[in-house]
Design a protein around this motif. Structure first.
Motif, mmCIF file in Angstrom:
data_model
loop_
_atom_site.group_PDB
_atom_site.id
_atom_site.type_symbol
_atom_site.label_atom_id
_atom_site.label_comp_id
_atom_site.label_asym_id
_atom_site.label_seq_id
_atom_site.Cartn_x
_atom_site.Cartn_y
_atom_site.Cartn_z
ATOM 1 N N GLN A 92 0.838 -1.185 0.000
ATOM 2 C CA GLN A 92 0.000 0.000 0.000
ATOM 3 C C GLN A 92 0.881 1.247 0.000
ATOM 4 O O GLN A 92 1.914 1.290 0.673
ATOM 5 N N HIS A 95 -0.071 8.175 1.388
ATOM 6 C CA HIS A 95 -0.471 9.458 0.807
ATOM 7 C C HIS A 95 -0.589 10.502 1.918
ATOM 8 O O HIS A 95 -0.756 10.160 3.100
ATOM 9 N N HIS A 98 -5.809 14.008 0.105
ATOM 10 C CA HIS A 98 -6.961 13.319 -0.462
ATOM 11 C C HIS A 98 -7.916 14.354 -1.040
ATOM 12 O O HIS A 98 -8.429 15.221 -0.313
ATOM 13 N N GLU A 99 -8.082 14.275 -2.373
ATOM 14 C CA GLU A 99 -8.942 15.215 -3.099
ATOM 15 C C GLU A 99 -8.551 16.665 -2.814
ATOM 16 O O GLU A 99 -9.382 17.533 -2.573
ATOM 17 N N TYR A 108 -4.989 4.046 1.154
ATOM 18 C CA TYR A 108 -6.309 3.676 0.647
ATOM 19 C C TYR A 108 -6.534 2.184 0.891
ATOM 20 O O TYR A 108 -5.643 1.360 0.638
ATOM 21 N N PRO A 125 -6.798 -0.282 -5.155
ATOM 22 C CA PRO A 125 -7.030 0.735 -4.120
ATOM 23 C C PRO A 125 -8.407 1.370 -4.280
ATOM 24 O O PRO A 125 -8.821 1.722 -5.384
ATOM 25 N N ASP A 126 -9.103 1.519 -3.180
ATOM 26 C CA ASP A 126 -10.448 2.103 -3.171
ATOM 27 C C ASP A 126 -10.358 3.520 -2.602
ATOM 28 O O ASP A 126 -10.120 3.687 -1.398
ATOM 29 N N PRO A 127 -10.546 4.584 -3.444
ATOM 30 C CA PRO A 127 -10.425 5.960 -2.937
ATOM 31 C C PRO A 127 -11.456 6.314 -1.877
ATOM 32 O O PRO A 127 -11.293 7.316 -1.167
ATOM 33 N N THR A 128 -12.508 5.536 -1.766
ATOM 34 C CA THR A 128 -13.512 5.837 -0.740
ATOM 35 C C THR A 128 -13.103 5.317 0.633
ATOM 36 O O THR A 128 -13.751 5.647 1.633
ATOM 37 N N LYS A 129 -12.053 4.514 0.689
ATOM 38 C CA LYS A 129 -11.586 3.948 1.963
ATOM 39 C C LYS A 129 -10.300 4.653 2.384
ATOM 40 O O LYS A 129 -9.194 4.182 2.105
ATOM 41 N N VAL A 130 -10.442 5.812 3.001
ATOM 42 C CA VAL A 130 -9.290 6.569 3.500
ATOM 43 C C VAL A 130 -8.977 6.067 4.910
ATOM 44 O O VAL A 130 -9.806 6.196 5.826
#
Length: 390
Positions: A92, A95, A98-99, A108, A125-130
């Motif tokens: 992983q 980062h 985010h946005e 992610y 990687p799922d951007p909705t899972k921060v």
């Protein structure tokens, strides 16, 4: 008739009876005086500091060995912690934004599906899972040095999240955590092995160099016989002789002793050559006339005169020990689970097909390369600094 004697002419060179003026003598500067009164070890340190690569390598090794004291705290997971939902998960990426907004260190979360054609898990990687990384947090429980139970970690995954910075293995275990635990074994086995070879090399080489004659010939023939065997097959044969029913700790010390028993020959030859020259010096003869025993002459007078050279040689021998343990464990003849070392971790990379699918399983080779190079650079710097002719 009177005879006149010739007058006495003054001597061409007359003795100057003027008082001595100490101010006319050239005085040493503070730097020159500090240099002339410095000990051998201080001069070695001054020369070593000018070797920038050796100093940097020493700092890297110091950090690596310091990490072995707190491996349980540095590892995000316990050494045998498994996550069956993330088998062979890729590393992983950390980062900060985010946005467009600063969140801090986070990863992610993964979404995966099973490819039924090749039966491979595909993680994306799922951007909705921060999942923010927590620091100085509570996580998996462990026994610190096998003595004290605790659950404090330097970094932990988010609640219900994951933190696989170097991926996972076939059992869903975090590879980074296992590499941190393996550092303790792989680095200490080199130090203990060198300690064994250091003692044997000094004792046997010292006897050969001090007495000479038939004693020296016998020891030299023994060294030549040992060095004539291929190193890796000899390691494999001796390691295979260790009973598989032994406790992992006994296996660890057995491998250490084997590595030490086969690496003393080079150091013994270096000690022997030095003592052959030093035993003819006046201070050795004076010690003999005063009744000093051979052990005292070797230990108190001969060895200290080139101890810095011995330390440099020992530093260069440690990488060979680490590579030997890694090679034996990689071939399945060294350390075995549940002991975790860099070589044990690399056993999963034996199959080229597995490496092609999961290349991060080769990551445990990186600390091996960094450690070996650091020891070589530090050893070169120490050898140059300990050389009195440089």
């Amino acid at each position: 008739m009177s005879v006149s004697l010739p007058t006495q002419t003054p001597l061409p060179h007359t003795v100057d009876t003027a008082p001595w003026d100490p101010d006319e003598v050239e005085r040493l500067s503070p730097e020159q005086e500090r240099f002339t009164t410095a000990s051998q070890w201080r001069m070695v340190w001054w020369k070593l500091r000018r070797h920038k690569l050796a100093v940097a390598s020493g700092i890297v090794l110091l950090l690596l060995y310091a990490s072995t004291l707190v491996s349980e705290v540095l590892a995000p997971y316990a050494v045998d912690s498994r996550n069956s939902h993330f088998i062979h998960a890729p590393p992983q990426t950390v980062h900060l934004f985010h946005e467009g907004q600063f969140v801090g260190p986070f990863v992610y979360g993964y979404s995966y599906r099973l490819d039924m054609e090749i039966l491979k898990r595909e993680y994306t990687p799922d951007p909705t899972k921060v999942q923010p990384i927590r620091f100085f947090c509570r996580g998996d429980r462990y026994e610190f040095w096998g003595l004290v139970e605790s659950d404090w970690h330097l970094a932990c995954p988010a609640e219900g999240g994951t933190l696989f910075l170097m991926g996972t293995d076939r059992l869903g275990r975090d590879l980074l955590s296992r590499m941190i635990y393996g550092t303790r074994i792989s680095l200490t086995i080199g130090l203990i092995g060198v300690a064994v070879s250091f003692v044997l090399g000094i004792v046997i080489g010292g006897i050969a160099g001090y007495y000479g004659g038939w004693v020296d010939n016998l020891i030299q023939r023994l060294i030549e016989i040992i060095r004539s065997f291929p190193e890796l097959p000899l390691w494999m044969a001796l390691s295979a002789a260790l009973p598989v029913t032994w406790n992992p700790i006994f296996i660890y010390f057995g491998i250490t002793v084997i590595l030490g028993l086969l690496e003393w020959t080079g150091l013994a030859r270096a000690v022997r050559s030095k003592l052959l020259a030093l035993r003819e010096e006046d201070f050795t003869t004076a010690a003999q006339l005063m009744g000093a025993s051979p052990a005292r002459i070797i230990g108190r007078h001969l060895l200290p005169s080139f101890m810095s050279h011995l330390i440099a040689s020992a530093t260069l021998a440690i990488p060979g020990m680490i590579l030997g343990e890694t090679a034996l464990s990689f071939l399945g003849l060294g350390l075995r689970p549940p002991i975790t070392s860099w070589g044990v971790l690399l056993t999963e990379a034996q199959n080229i097909n597995v490496v092609a699918l999961y290349p991060w399983l080769m990551l445990p080779v990186l600390p091996v390369i960094v450690t070996v190079l650091s020891f070589n650079f530090l050893g070169d710097g120490l050898r140059d600094a300990a050389d009195p002719y440089r």
